[in-house]
Design an enzyme around this catalytic site. Structure first.
Site, short mmCIF file in Angstrom:
data_model
loop_
_atom_site.label_atom_id
_atom_site.label_comp_id
_atom_site.label_asym_id
_atom_site.label_seq_id
_atom_site.Cartn_x
_atom_site.Cartn_y
_atom_site.Cartn_z
N SER A 153 -16.60 39.26 -10.50
CA SER A 153 -17.47 38.56 -11.66
C SER A 153 -16.43 38.55 -12.76
O SER A 153 -15.59 39.41 -12.80
CB SER A 153 -18.67 39.55 -12.15
OG SER A 153 -18.92 39.21 -13.37
N TYR A 166 -23.07 47.70 -13.59
CA TYR A 166 -22.45 46.33 -13.03
C TYR A 166 -21.20 46.04 -13.39
O TYR A 166 -20.41 45.75 -12.58
CB TYR A 166 -23.62 44.98 -13.70
CG TYR A 166 -23.37 43.88 -12.80
CD1 TYR A 166 -23.53 43.45 -11.53
CD2 TYR A 166 -22.42 42.92 -13.79
CE1 TYR A 166 -23.20 42.17 -11.07
CE2 TYR A 166 -22.15 41.79 -13.09
CZ TYR A 166 -22.56 41.49 -11.85
OH TYR A 166 -22.22 40.01 -11.41
#
Ligand code: NAD
Length: 270
Positions: A153, A166
């Site tokens: 990401s 995350y």
């Protein structure tokens, strides 16, 4: 698109029943690969995706029904090992593992729930590591090397306040990729990551169908739009292919310029 670039290559795509994973599976099949889509229990979506993969083959004139749907929680190392055994048992070999499954949840820095924090790491980081481990162990049993591709990401690099677990999981994933890449570089095994920015999948359900919220997101993206998963998938096909034979340990950012420090577009600092 080269319809034979992945001719008869075999791949497992975790979290492959929807979103980016589904788009990657579809792209791989469109380029000639045989694919297993992994899912954690999402039977209906998996069946629909499998049907789409067979339809892509039929449209390309390929008369085969070799694609698989495999239920497994990637956070369960035994389930991951069984998944790879099933794919290798079915096809005789595995060429590519796409560690794509991922989850997120609000986990604030001053007040996070330990179980939620741990689950995010278990799926996003440990799950990717188990998948990479089982794939690499298989690659080492035969000639020809193999490719591991993780979905990271932009938050591998860019902090994400209130999503502590995350962001930490994706940061660690980047170092996992670099470490495995170096460990196995001399055995023809390549390990890379694709790091998307904003992609219109279920994980972003909070804003994709809300025009105002979506405009707020897209305002921050230098290229001005959130991507469709199909716009990210070609990078995975490249990394899985022989065209990327000299590429390992890299994270390819597909983020519309999010990593370019957009706030600096107009000079304000000197
Ligand atoms: P998504 O929610 O549609 O997909 C997540 C996938 O992971 C689903 O297929 C889900 O079934 C699967 N999954 C979740 N837990 C699992 C488990 N325990 N075992 C096996 N599979 C599991 O969202 P997406 O955007 O397609 O996400 C795919 C990946 O892309 C994730 O790793 C996510 O972090 C990453 N990513 C997405 C974006 C984005 O904007 N959509 C941006 C950067 C990174």
């Amino acid at each position: 698109m080269d319809r034979d670039r992945l001719h008869n290559r075999t791949a497992v795509v975790t979290g492959g029943s929807r979103g980016i994973g589904r788009a990657v599976a579809e792209r791989f099949v469109a380029e000639g690969a045989v694919v297993a889509i992994n899912h954690p229990g999402d039977e209906q979506a998996a069946e629909a995706t499998l049907a789409a993969l067979h339809a892509i083959d039929a449209a390309a004139g390929r008369n085969r029904r070799d694609h698989l749907a495999i239920k497994a929680d990637v956070a369960d190392e035994h389930a991951v090992a069984a998944m790879v055994r099933q794919a290798v048992g079915q096809w005789g070999r595995l060429d590519c593992m796409v560690c794509n499954a991922g989850i997120q949840s609000v986990t604030q820095g001053h007040d996070f729930d330990a179980a939620t924090f741990q689950r995010i790491l278990d799926v996003n980081l440990n799950g990717a590591a188990y998948c990479a481990r089982e794939a690499i162990a298989h690659f080492l049993t035969r000639e020809g090397g193999g490719s591991v591709i993780a979905t990271s990401s932009v938050h591998q690099l860019i902090p994400k306040p209130t999503y502590l677990a995350y962001a930490a999981s994706k940061g660690a994933l980047g170092q996992m990729v670099r470490t495995l890449a170096l460990e196995y570089a001399d055995r023809g095994i390549r390990v890379n990551a694709v790091a998307p920015g904003a992609v219109t999948t279920d994980i972003n359900a909070a804003w994709i169908d809300d025009p105002k919220a979506r405009a707020d997101v897209e305002r921050h993206i230098p290229m001005g739009f959130a991507a469709d998963a199909a716009q990210i998938a070609p990078l995975y096909a490249f990394l899985a292919s022989q065209e990327a034979v000299y590429v390992t340990g890299q994270t390819l950012y597909a983020c519309g310029g999010l990593t370019l420090y957009g706030e600096f577009k107009q000079n304000w600092s000197s």
